[in-house]
Write an enzyme that holds these catalytic residues in place. Structure first.
Site, short mmCIF file in Angstrom:
data_model
loop_
_atom_site.label_atom_id
_atom_site.label_comp_id
_atom_site.label_asym_id
_atom_site.label_seq_id
_atom_site.Cartn_x
_atom_site.Cartn_y
_atom_site.Cartn_z
N PRO A 403 111.64 -19.20 -63.93
CA PRO A 403 112.29 -20.28 -63.19
C PRO A 403 113.25 -21.10 -64.06
O PRO A 403 114.24 -21.61 -63.56
CB PRO A 403 111.12 -21.13 -62.70
N TYR A 433 84.94 -14.09 -59.35
CA TYR A 433 86.28 -13.64 -58.99
C TYR A 433 86.70 -14.49 -57.83
O TYR A 433 86.30 -14.27 -56.70
CB TYR A 433 86.24 -12.15 -58.63
#
Ligand SMILES: *Cc1c(COP(=O)(O)O)cnc(C)c1O
Length: 636
Positions: A403, A433
């Site tokens: 970015p 997870y």
């Protein structure tokens, strides 16, 4: 504002988007948007101060007015002011004026107002995206910005993942980290539960396609031995000398890859650089030869890296052809991880997407680039080959995207996106997870990424910019298209002038590649008839010194650029045809082995759409004549 023609909300159809007005996005070369910027900033600062005061209004002030009027108190404030004014003076004296059309150097330009305001505002809240607890607003924004980038790059939204890194360097480390750990997983399974990989020899295990490895991860989890297996992978046992194989990468790579090979223990010896051609694209024939050679020696390939927007030339590797090659090898039982380093070029994929993030057909795209006013000149714009490369980007397993380059965000904001987020478990240091629990936001982002504490302000800046500027042709495509056309106009002009006369002498000028793939123009001057490459290098070096910080102060320069040296050790003979165009014989290149070029990264979106393109170009040309004049006197 354009309205959604139907009143019924439709999940698939986004409201019709109006193109952003590029001039309203930046503070501007002359601070044209200063009133908006200052008023909004001041309002946002007030908001923050009220937020502090409104937190338990019943709590008393820590400082009372009498104390604040005391000499001692004032002395500390005065000291603060002194230092800040000193800093301001320093910044004004030697900083690079990225915003100006006179700055055509490194990968810099003006940054977005929304990003700067979002950053400054968020910074006061000081969120730390390492842990959700410390960044309840900005960690979800990081995940959302990651999704935005994944969608722009063509990954399926449901299974992919992305996040913001400090920079492209760290993103590349993360990419190679995943590739490395993935490569070693099947062998670890064999150690712990050979029955789960029955019938596969080591070569087959080292050539398992990425998706198959990740399916195997699922199988191993179901068998309840995931942590045991993970503890037998490379992350526990370390990389044995060359046991996992080699990494293939074009010569045009960013140097962060060399560091990555070192840091991750792969070793630079196991890093094979693929020769680039005269367009600075990875040579596919040579790539194929190298792969075949490795296979014949039974050396596995950990990963293949291709580049979209090389740092020095802005070149775009032939991603479609490379992806096809990878698929062909996969059919023959040879498999490797595929990473695309689009740190520089990644955001440009927005230009190829319509309002619904659909990758447009080529003819449709060409039409829209003109009808939407992005390109002024119908012959500019991406070639079919470049188009196909962008189209094929989602064939990668992971992608680096910055970015803080083509996203026009202030530093430090890099990014990485991965196609199949199950791979996170191979680098994570948590047993849970998060996304399996249907959660999007991890409680501890820091355990799934390379970094620990990190600025939530960065995530807020990227997130807010993506909300104002859609990642498609109506948003970022508008800005980036202009920058690409700026480079094409520049190149066309170079090709038209061919040579300029200074002090009765004639100097030829050539762009490094006949057409730039993207928005970087490299070029060099040579005195007509000169066949001495060292002399030519000297000329361009002086022009650079006269157009940079070297002969400062920069603030007085009429033009600022960057330079780079292309050497045989890095590029083989790729620059040979370029120096040839400038009148340097082949044997002279063989002798000197290095050429100095001026490198102009044209990120500035205010060049192509000026009414007075001609004048601007003529100005550049006049300025360069002045530099050559200085060079002539210095070289005599
Ligand atoms: C800039 C760049 C990088 C490194 O990014 P940083 O943000 O400077 O660390 C990596 N790869 C390519 C192709 C780049 O252009």
């Amino acid at each position: 504002m354009a309205q959604n023609p139907s009143n019924k909300p439709d999940a698939k159809q986004q409201p019709v988007q109006e193109n952003v007005e590029v001039n309203a996005l930046f503070l501007g070369p002359k601070s044209e948007n200063r009133d908006y910027f200052k008023n909004t900033l001041s309002f946002l600062m007030d908001e923050h101060m009220h937020w502090r005061r409104d937190f338990h209004p019943e709590d008393r002030n820590v400082m009372d007015l009498k104390e604040m009027r005391s000499e001692h108190f004032q002395a500390t404030l005065d000291r603060t002011t002194d230092v800040l004014l000193d800093l301001s003076a320093k910044l004004k004296k030697t900083s690079m004026p990225w915003f100006s059309a006179r700055y055509l150097g490194h990968m810099n330009s003006d940054t977005l107002m929304v990003a700067n305001l979002a950053y400054m505002m968020t910074m006061l809240y000081n969120p730390n995206n390492c842990a959700y607890e410390a960044s309840t607003v900005t960690t979800p924004m990081e995940i959302e910005a990651g999704k935005d980038m994944a969608t722009m790059l063509g990954f399926p939204t449901e299974s992919s993942w992305g996040h913001i890194t400090t920079d492209g360097t760290v993103a590349n480390y993360e990419g190679l980290w995943m590739a490395r750990n993935l490569k070693s997983f099947p062998l670890a399974v064999k150690k712990v539960r050979p029955d789960l990989v029955k019938g596969m020899d080591d070569w087959a295990l080292l050539n398992m396609p990425v998706k198959m490895v990740l399916d195997l991860v699922d199988t191993v989890k179901k068998a309840g031995v995931f942590d045991d297996v993970r503890n037998e992978t490379v992350r526990a046992n370390g990389v044995g000398e060359g046991t996992l194989g080699v990494v293939l990468i074009p010569q045009s790579k960013h140097y962060s890859w060399v560091k990555a090979a070192d840091v991750l223990g792969i070793g630079n010896k196991h890093f094979i650089e693929v020769q680039v051609n005269e367009n600075f694209h990875m040579d596919i024939t040579i790539l194929k030869k190298i792969i075949d050679d490795q296979i014949s020696k039974k050396i596995p390939i950990i990963a293949l890296v291709a580049v979209v927007g090389t740092t020095e030339e802005g070149s775009i590797d032939e991603i479609a052809t490379i992806a096809k090659l990878k698929e062909d090898y996969e059919k023959k039982g040879i498999s490797f991880y595929f990473h695309v380093d689009a740190a520089y070029g990644g955001y440009s994929r927005s230009m190829f997407l319509d309002e619904n993030s659909r990758f447009m057909e080529y003819d449709e795209l060409k039409k829209r680039l003109i009808s939407d006013g992005i390109f002024v000149n119908p012959t500019d714009g991406p070639t079919k080959e470049i188009y196909e490369s962008y189209k094929a980007i989602p064939k990668a397993d992971s992608i680096t995207i910055d970015p803080h380059k083509m996203g026009y965000i202030p530093y430090a904001a890099g990014g990485i996106v991965v196609k199949d987020r199950r791979i996170l478990d191979l680098i994570s240091y948590l047993a849970s997870y998060f996304y399996e629990k249907g959660e999007d936001t991890p409680a501890l982002l820091g355990s799934y990424i390379l970094e620990g504490s990190k600025a939530g302000a960065t995530a807020a800046a990227v997130w807010a910019s993506h909300r104002v500027i859609p990642l498609n042709i109506t948003g970022y495509g508008q800005i980036i298209g202009r920058s690409i056309e700026g480079a094409q106009i520049f190149t066309n002009e170079l090709k038209t002038v061919k040579s300029i006369k200074v002090a009765g002498r004639e100097f030829v000028v050539e762009p490094l590649t006949i057409n730039p793939d993207f928005n970087i123009v490299c070029m060099a001057f040579n005195e007509k008839g000169n066949t001495d490459l060292e002399k030519m290098n000297k000329l361009n070096d002086i022009i650079f010194q006269e157009s940079s910080y070297v002969d400062g102060p920069v603030y007085l320069n009429d033009w600022i650029t960057s330079q780079t040296e292309l050497k045989t050790v890095d590029y083989g003979d790729a620059p040979k045809s370029f120096v040839g165009r400038l009148g340097i014989p082949g044997n002279e290149w063989d002798r000197v082995k290095s050429v100095m070029v001026l490198r102009l990264c044209i990120l500035n979106p205010f060049i192509s759409h000026y009414d007075n393109i001609e004048t601007t170009w003529k100005n550049y040309l006049e300025i360069m004549k002045g530099k050559i004049e200085v060079a002539i006197t210095q070289m005599n």
